[in-house]
Design an enzyme around this catalytic site. Sequence first.
Site, PDB file in Angstrom:
ATOM      1  CD  GLU A 121      -8.790  -2.518  -1.492  1.00 14.02           C
ATOM      2  OE1 GLU A 121      -9.416  -2.912  -0.444  1.00 14.02           O
ATOM      3  OE2 GLU A 121      -8.361  -3.125  -2.310  1.00 14.02           O
ATOM      4  CG  ASP A 153      -1.625  -1.153   1.077  1.00 15.09           C
ATOM      5  OD1 ASP A 153      -2.208  -1.808   0.215  1.00 15.09           O
ATOM      6  OD2 ASP A 153      -2.026  -1.948   2.756  1.00 15.09           O
TER       7      ASP A 153
END
Length: 499
Positions: A168, A14
Amino acid sequence: MEFLNPVLPGCYPDPTVCRVGRDYYLATSSFEYFPGVPLFHSRNLVDWEPIGYALTRDEQLSVRDASASEGIFAPTLRHRDGTFYLVTTNVGGDGHFVVTADDPRGEWSDPTWIDAPGFDPDLFWDGDDAYLTYAHDSVVEQTTVDVETGETDERRTLWTGTEGDFTEAPHLYAVDGSYYLVLAEGGTHTGHMVVVARADAPTGPFRENPENPVLSHRAEIHHPIQATGHADFVRAHDGTWWAICLGVRQHGDHPGYHHLGRETFLAPVRWEDGWPVVNGDDPLGRLVRRSDTALEATGGRSWTATRDAFADDGLGVEWNYRRNPHRDRYAVQDGTLVLRGGPETLDEKRPTFVGRRQQQFDCQAETRLDFDPSGDEEAGFTVGIDEEHHFDLAVTERTGDRIALTRLRIGDATETIATTTLGAGPVTLAVEADRHEYRFAAVADGRRRSMGSARSKYLSTEVAGGFTGVFIGLYATGNGSPAETPARFRSFRYRPAGE
């Protein structure tokens, strides 16, 4: 410029990046590990230097009760008017928060908590207005936010997804008078992808890129790099554009598996007809070449090796605890890491454990241990991904003899696969790894004993689940009671053996 992916090997998922002049700063998720949110610096987006963590104090981060792969999810790192802002989510904890720093190498502020649901928050300023954009219930929502107080305004749905599946990781940008929303869809495994939408205002409405996805390996089922997605864009100081994203190095027979975790990859971006094109629309490979950039990189990765003699200034930046540590159980003194085992074992949430990421398939690690246990006390090496999936090479006591043993914990099954009796004195514990297995050894009394092997597959995400990767660590435990005997680790070495 030519370089190898991943640029951050090991469990660094991420990724988020920001540029300040000619300097680049990068942060990643850390989940249940402490300290939280590792930070890196670069001058070229390829050669990264670890510079510390954003969340180093218990007042900033509580993951004491976090389950495996809960805790700190995807951050966003931004810089504005001389201040660095990092927004992230403590999943399973108190939700979204912002921390700030004047210098990312220094101390970061205590959290400012934000009243909004979801995860994967992004911060974007348009003039004086700050927007918080985040994922919630498989859609993307947005609200304005006061970054000083955490107060938010009315929430609105910004994006429902191109396919309505695990939407997301939103990031918002202004480029040439338009606003771009870059998102992940498809879940953070083999269906992962990067999609882009565009609008005339930061609040939308957003129009889908007709060429979506701009990056995905979901159709490349035999490609060794999978799960590419969760991207953040940055414009370099030479004017070129880049995307950092996560991906996994998958191996083994189809459908394959990965155990190093989700890693950070770098890809070139160019703009065509008002839309970003990532890596020339080609799959992202290990070797990347780009001729239109003035950036130069060495590709050196000396920081991925550890040779720790445990100097008195404490543990290096590569070391992590599993959740908030019981600090009185850890000490570095006289060139020795001293661990005092608590009642918790490696099967529990807060063991006496300190570890570093496995960053290469082919690697070696070893430690020199002074430990004369009694009763149920044990200490040693562990290689694992969570409480239910770890391989341990331990020194302990059985019927009056000091022994070394190798124990495998795989889900509900636990088995000791090797034991050997030890004489008095220090013991060297060692593990050697390749893509497919770990091989264990103990060296004592001038003799090297093979201590068995285990397949890496059983420490993979495909077996264990979750979002993290393998850590190689040192531990001590009293197996139900506080240990009276300290475990003294004289040295530790982790060495890549080639990729």
